[in-house]
Design a protein around this motif. Structure first.
Motif, PDB file in Angstrom:
ATOM      1  N   ALA A 109     -50.016  49.542 109.037  1.00 10.62           N
ATOM      2  CA  ALA A 109     -49.154  49.172 107.898  1.00 10.62           C
ATOM      3  C   ALA A 109     -47.746  49.737 108.124  1.00 10.62           C
ATOM      4  CB  ALA A 109     -49.746  49.727 106.609  1.00 10.62           C
ATOM      5  N   GLY A 110     -46.759  48.995 107.623  1.00 14.90           N
ATOM      6  CA  GLY A 110     -45.386  49.510 107.643  1.00 14.90           C
ATOM      7  C   GLY A 110     -44.656  49.376 108.959  1.00 14.90           C
ATOM      8  N   VAL A 111     -45.231  48.668 109.921  1.00 16.53           N
ATOM      9  CA  VAL A 111     -44.598  48.541 111.236  1.00 16.53           C
ATOM     10  C   VAL A 111     -43.212  47.887 111.122  1.00 16.53           C
ATOM     11  CG1 VAL A 111     -44.732  47.253 113.417  1.00 16.53           C
ATOM     12  CG2 VAL A 111     -46.697  48.578 112.621  1.00 16.53           C
ATOM     13  N   ASP A 112     -43.134  46.809 110.323  1.00 19.71           N
ATOM     14  CA  ASP A 112     -41.843  46.105 110.215  1.00 19.71           C
ATOM     15  C   ASP A 112     -40.802  46.933 109.472  1.00 19.71           C
ATOM     16  OD1 ASP A 112     -43.364  45.858 107.922  1.00 19.71           O
ATOM     17  OD2 ASP A 112     -42.791  43.788 107.508  1.00 19.71           O
ATOM     18  N   VAL A 113     -41.260  47.881 108.663  1.00 23.19           N
ATOM     19  CA  VAL A 113     -40.310  48.722 107.912  1.00 23.19           C
ATOM     20  C   VAL A 113     -39.609  49.708 108.840  1.00 23.19           C
ATOM     21  CG1 VAL A 113     -40.074  50.380 106.018  1.00 23.19           C
ATOM     22  CG2 VAL A 113     -41.740  48.511 105.831  1.00 23.19           C
ATOM     23  N   TRP A 114     -40.381  50.351 109.716  1.00 27.55           N
ATOM     24  CA  TRP A 114     -39.818  51.481 110.471  1.00 27.55           C
ATOM     25  C   TRP A 114     -39.652  51.246 111.967  1.00 27.55           C
ATOM     26  CZ3 TRP A 114     -37.302  54.011 107.281  1.00 27.55           C
ATOM     27  CH2 TRP A 114     -37.812  54.443 106.051  1.00 27.55           C
ATOM     28  N   LEU A 115     -40.127  50.099 112.497  1.00 26.35           N
ATOM     29  CA  LEU A 115     -40.067  49.927 113.957  1.00 26.35           C
ATOM     30  C   LEU A 115     -38.655  50.074 114.543  1.00 26.35           C
ATOM     31  CD1 LEU A 115     -41.680  49.452 116.499  1.00 26.35           C
ATOM     32  CD2 LEU A 115     -41.651  46.995 116.037  1.00 26.35           C
ATOM     33  N   PRO A 116     -37.620  49.487 113.928  1.00 27.76           N
ATOM     34  CA  PRO A 116     -36.276  49.691 114.509  1.00 27.76           C
ATOM     35  C   PRO A 116     -35.906  51.178 114.619  1.00 27.76           C
ATOM     36  CG  PRO A 116     -36.228  47.909 112.890  1.00 27.76           C
ATOM     37  CD  PRO A 116     -37.583  48.555 112.768  1.00 27.76           C
ATOM     38  N   SER A 117     -36.346  51.966 113.647  1.00 31.39           N
ATOM     39  CA  SER A 117     -36.031  53.407 113.706  1.00 31.39           C
ATOM     40  C   SER A 117     -36.827  54.102 114.804  1.00 31.39           C
ATOM     41  CB  SER A 117     -36.278  54.071 112.346  1.00 31.39           C
ATOM     42  OG  SER A 117     -37.667  54.170 112.059  1.00 31.39           O
ATOM     43  N   HIS A 118     -38.071  53.672 115.026  1.00 30.62           N
ATOM     44  CA  HIS A 118     -38.857  54.258 116.116  1.00 30.62           C
ATOM     45  C   HIS A 118     -38.212  53.930 117.461  1.00 30.62           C
ATOM     46  CE1 HIS A 118     -41.702  55.122 113.093  1.00 30.62           C
ATOM     47  NE2 HIS A 118     -42.314  53.966 113.073  1.00 30.62           N
ATOM     48  N   VAL A 119     -37.783  52.677 117.582  1.00 26.67           N
ATOM     49  CA  VAL A 119     -37.146  52.250 118.831  1.00 26.67           C
ATOM     50  C   VAL A 119     -35.873  53.068 119.073  1.00 26.67           C
ATOM     51  CG1 VAL A 119     -35.859  50.323 119.852  1.00 26.67           C
ATOM     52  CG2 VAL A 119     -38.149  49.938 118.882  1.00 26.67           C
ATOM     53  N   ARG A 120     -35.129  53.331 118.025  1.00 27.55           N
ATOM     54  CA  ARG A 120     -33.894  54.104 118.171  1.00 27.55           C
ATOM     55  C   ARG A 120     -34.200  55.524 118.674  1.00 27.55           C
ATOM     56  NH1 ARG A 120     -30.684  57.672 115.481  1.00 27.55           N
ATOM     57  NH2 ARG A 120     -28.468  57.429 115.912  1.00 27.55           N
ATOM     58  N   THR A 121     -35.221  56.152 118.082  1.00 24.58           N
ATOM     59  CA  THR A 121     -35.599  57.504 118.517  1.00 24.58           C
ATOM     60  C   THR A 121     -36.027  57.496 119.984  1.00 24.58           C
ATOM     61  OG1 THR A 121     -36.265  58.148 116.301  1.00 24.58           O
ATOM     62  CG2 THR A 121     -37.238  59.397 118.101  1.00 24.58           C
ATOM     63  N   ALA A 122     -36.843  56.499 120.364  1.00 24.15           N
ATOM     64  CA  ALA A 122     -37.295  56.413 121.761  1.00 24.15           C
ATOM     65  C   ALA A 122     -36.115  56.124 122.689  1.00 24.15           C
ATOM     66  CB  ALA A 122     -38.363  55.326 121.894  1.00 24.15           C
ATOM     67  N   LEU A 123     -35.172  55.302 122.212  1.00 26.58           N
ATOM     68  CA  LEU A 123     -34.013  54.952 123.042  1.00 26.58           C
ATOM     69  C   LEU A 123     -33.133  56.169 123.311  1.00 26.58           C
ATOM     70  CD1 LEU A 123     -32.129  53.007 124.476  1.00 26.58           C
ATOM     71  CD2 LEU A 123     -31.268  52.236 122.253  1.00 26.58           C
ATOM     72  N   ILE A 124     -32.939  56.991 122.298  1.00 27.45           N
ATOM     73  CA  ILE A 124     -32.145  58.217 122.502  1.00 27.45           C
ATOM     74  C   ILE A 124     -32.820  59.079 123.570  1.00 27.45           C
ATOM     75  CG2 ILE A 124     -31.442  60.398 121.411  1.00 27.45           C
ATOM     76  CD1 ILE A 124     -31.055  58.722 118.799  1.00 27.45           C
ATOM     77  N   TYR A 125     -34.137  59.183 123.495  1.00 29.84           N
ATOM     78  CA  TYR A 125     -34.889  59.988 124.472  1.00 29.84           C
ATOM     79  C   TYR A 125     -34.791  59.380 125.872  1.00 29.84           C
ATOM     80  CZ  TYR A 125     -38.846  62.391 126.645  1.00 29.84           C
ATOM     81  OH  TYR A 125     -39.627  63.129 127.482  1.00 29.84           O
ATOM     82  N   VAL A 126     -35.023  58.065 125.955  1.00 32.65           N
ATOM     83  CA  VAL A 126     -35.021  57.380 127.254  1.00 32.65           C
ATOM     84  C   VAL A 126     -33.643  57.494 127.907  1.00 32.65           C
ATOM     85  CG1 VAL A 126     -34.999  55.053 128.255  1.00 32.65           C
ATOM     86  CG2 VAL A 126     -36.923  55.783 126.825  1.00 32.65           C
ATOM     87  N   ARG A 127     -32.612  57.329 127.121  1.00 33.97           N
ATOM     88  CA  ARG A 127     -31.261  57.259 127.682  1.00 33.97           C
ATOM     89  C   ARG A 127     -30.704  58.636 128.028  1.00 33.97           C
ATOM     90  NH1 ARG A 127     -27.423  53.117 128.691  1.00 33.97           N
ATOM     91  NH2 ARG A 127     -25.546  54.191 129.298  1.00 33.97           N
ATOM     92  N   TRP A 128     -31.031  59.657 127.188  1.00 32.90           N
ATOM     93  CA  TRP A 128     -30.372  60.940 127.372  1.00 32.90           C
ATOM     94  C   TRP A 128     -31.278  62.071 127.888  1.00 32.90           C
ATOM     95  CZ3 TRP A 128     -28.466  57.569 123.653  1.00 32.90           C
ATOM     96  CH2 TRP A 128     -27.113  57.251 123.760  1.00 32.90           C
ATOM     97  N   ASP A 129     -32.577  61.964 127.694  1.00 28.71           N
ATOM     98  CA  ASP A 129     -33.459  63.083 128.078  1.00 28.71           C
ATOM     99  C   ASP A 129     -34.362  62.770 129.262  1.00 28.71           C
ATOM    100  OD1 ASP A 129     -32.595  64.628 125.901  1.00 28.71           O
ATOM    101  OD2 ASP A 129     -34.054  63.654 124.583  1.00 28.71           O
ATOM    102  N   ASP A 130     -34.794  61.522 129.309  1.00 30.58           N
ATOM    103  CA  ASP A 130     -35.876  61.135 130.225  1.00 30.58           C
ATOM    104  C   ASP A 130     -35.356  60.988 131.652  1.00 30.58           C
ATOM    105  OD1 ASP A 130     -38.428  60.454 130.789  1.00 30.58           O
ATOM    106  OD2 ASP A 130     -38.443  58.535 129.716  1.00 30.58           O
ATOM    107  N   LYS A 131     -36.307  61.035 132.610  1.00 35.72           N
ATOM    108  CA  LYS A 131     -35.938  60.659 133.969  1.00 35.72           C
ATOM    109  C   LYS A 131     -36.078  59.130 134.108  1.00 35.72           C
ATOM    110  CE  LYS A 131     -40.542  61.777 135.627  1.00 35.72           C
ATOM    111  NZ  LYS A 131     -41.341  62.954 135.384  1.00 35.72           N
ATOM    112  N   GLU A 132     -35.578  58.608 135.195  1.00 32.53           N
ATOM    113  CA  GLU A 132     -35.545  57.134 135.365  1.00 32.53           C
ATOM    114  C   GLU A 132     -36.935  56.522 135.304  1.00 32.53           C
ATOM    115  OE1 GLU A 132     -32.848  54.785 135.929  1.00 32.53           O
ATOM    116  OE2 GLU A 132     -31.907  56.471 134.918  1.00 32.53           O
TER     117      GLU A 132
END
Ligand code: ZN
Length: 343
Positions: free
Chosen positions: A320-343
């Motif tokens: 439940a609630g996937v459509d409500v918060w998915l863009p925010s989850h993607v944003r959190t993962a994107l910050i991690y992928v772009r700035w913290d993660d290795k390639e």
């Protein structure tokens, strides 16, 4: 922080607020948007707890002396031992009702109150415990330091603190407390009652639902990625995540892990495969090349939109609630992928 830093921070914050308050409100939940959200899944709705409106909460015996209290928004719990009661969290919403809820179960006194973490929605009802004689309020040292600085009358100060691990024994029962950092800056506790196979870890897994905004507004997505395996290492039948309409078990932790890693891996794949120069060149046709912020935002927006489109069909019928918060989850993962993660 020095007084000068604090003053500068206040000035910056007030300037930011002045700028923001001059702008049109951007994030809005318009009636059209609200109508667009899918209804709560029927499988989740059927597990809503029945709450007596006159009481405002319900109590469920989950065995081994542990009882869970919920108002279908927040959850806390308590352990009855032969020598008194240990309470785990006192949410702002129904904390004032916890002493009377316990009195309906046992005549034994409340001896201890344990804080899972600093957030006021989970411990802001502790003020209702202020007149309990000899009450031990137990929390991480870092949590106690924060609360001392905050000096919030609704969050009673801890009087027993520890750094990373503590085992409590009372009336023949044991509670194991272990520090993690998946959610808040000052640390989050796993609260484990082995005899009851009961595990409480607040703000990481919400049985039946996608995580709350931005993976439970985590301050540390790197640690959040580890929390599911850390939870699964315990032997438990009952899981309490502190929020919404039901308690859960091992399967809910597995599903939350699957969702979180799907978001992370999808964002990483789409981000790393994107022809960023092409996106920038396309955006530059409209805004020119000077506005680097706008060009970079076009790249981030492209990753976000493509990721949401990729992920949503896989999860919309599962949580439940996937459509409500998915863009925010993607944003959190994107910050991690772009700035913290290795390639
Ligand atoms: Zn929290």
């Amino acid at each position: 922080m020095t007084p000068k830093c604090a003053r500068n921070r206040r000035i910056i914050l007030s300037l930011m607020f002045a700028v923001v308050s001059c702008m049109p409100l951007l994030a809005q939940s318009s009636p059209e948007e609200m109508k667009g959200y899918v209804p709560v899944l029927s499988s989740v709705k059927s597990r809503f707890w029945k709450i007596d409106p006159a009481l405002g909460y319900a109590v469920r015996n989950v065995g081994g002396g542990v009882y869970v209290i919920s108002d279908n928004g927040w959850q806390s719990s308590f352990l009855v031992t032969s020598d008194g009661v240990i309470v785990f969290d006192a949410p702002a919403s129904f904390g004032k009702n916890i002493p009377s809820a316990i009195a309906k179960v046992t005549d034994l006194p409340i001896k201890m109150l344990i804080y899972s973490h600093i957030h006021k929605d989970h411990i802001g009802g502790s003020v209702a415990f202020r007149n309990i004689k000899g009450l031990q309020i137990i929390a991480l040292e870092s949590v106690a330091d924060f609360l001392k600085e905050m000096n919030d009358p609704n969050r009673l100060l801890p009087n027993v603190t520890f750094q990373s691990e503590k085992t409590i024994t009372l009336g023949g029962k044991t509670v194991e407390l272990t520090r993690h950092f998946y959610h808040s800056h000052e640390g989050d506790l796993f609260i484990y009652v082995p005899q009851a196979k009961f595990l409480m870890a607040v703000d990481c897994v919400t049985p039946g639902y996608a995580p709350f905004q931005g993976f439970d507004i985590t301050t540390n997505f790197h640690e959040y990625l580890k929390v599911f395996d850390d939870l699964s290492a315990y032997d438990f039948d009952t899981f309490v995540g502190g929020h919404l309409t039901d308690i859960g078990g091992k399967r809910d932790v597995e599903i939350a892990k699957e969702f979180t890693y799907d978001v992370y891996n999808t964002v990483k794949r789409i981000h790393n495969n994107l022809d960023q120069a092409a996106v920038v060149a396309e955006a530059a046709k409209t805004v020119g090349t000077d506005n680097e912020f706008a060009l970079f935002k076009a790249v981030l927006d492209k990753v976000t939109n493509d990721s949401v489109r990729d992920l949503q069909p896989r999860w919309i019928d599962r949580l439940a609630g996937v459509d409500v918060w998915l863009p925010s989850h993607v944003r959190t993962a994107l910050i991690y992928v772009r700035w913290d993660d290795k390639e």
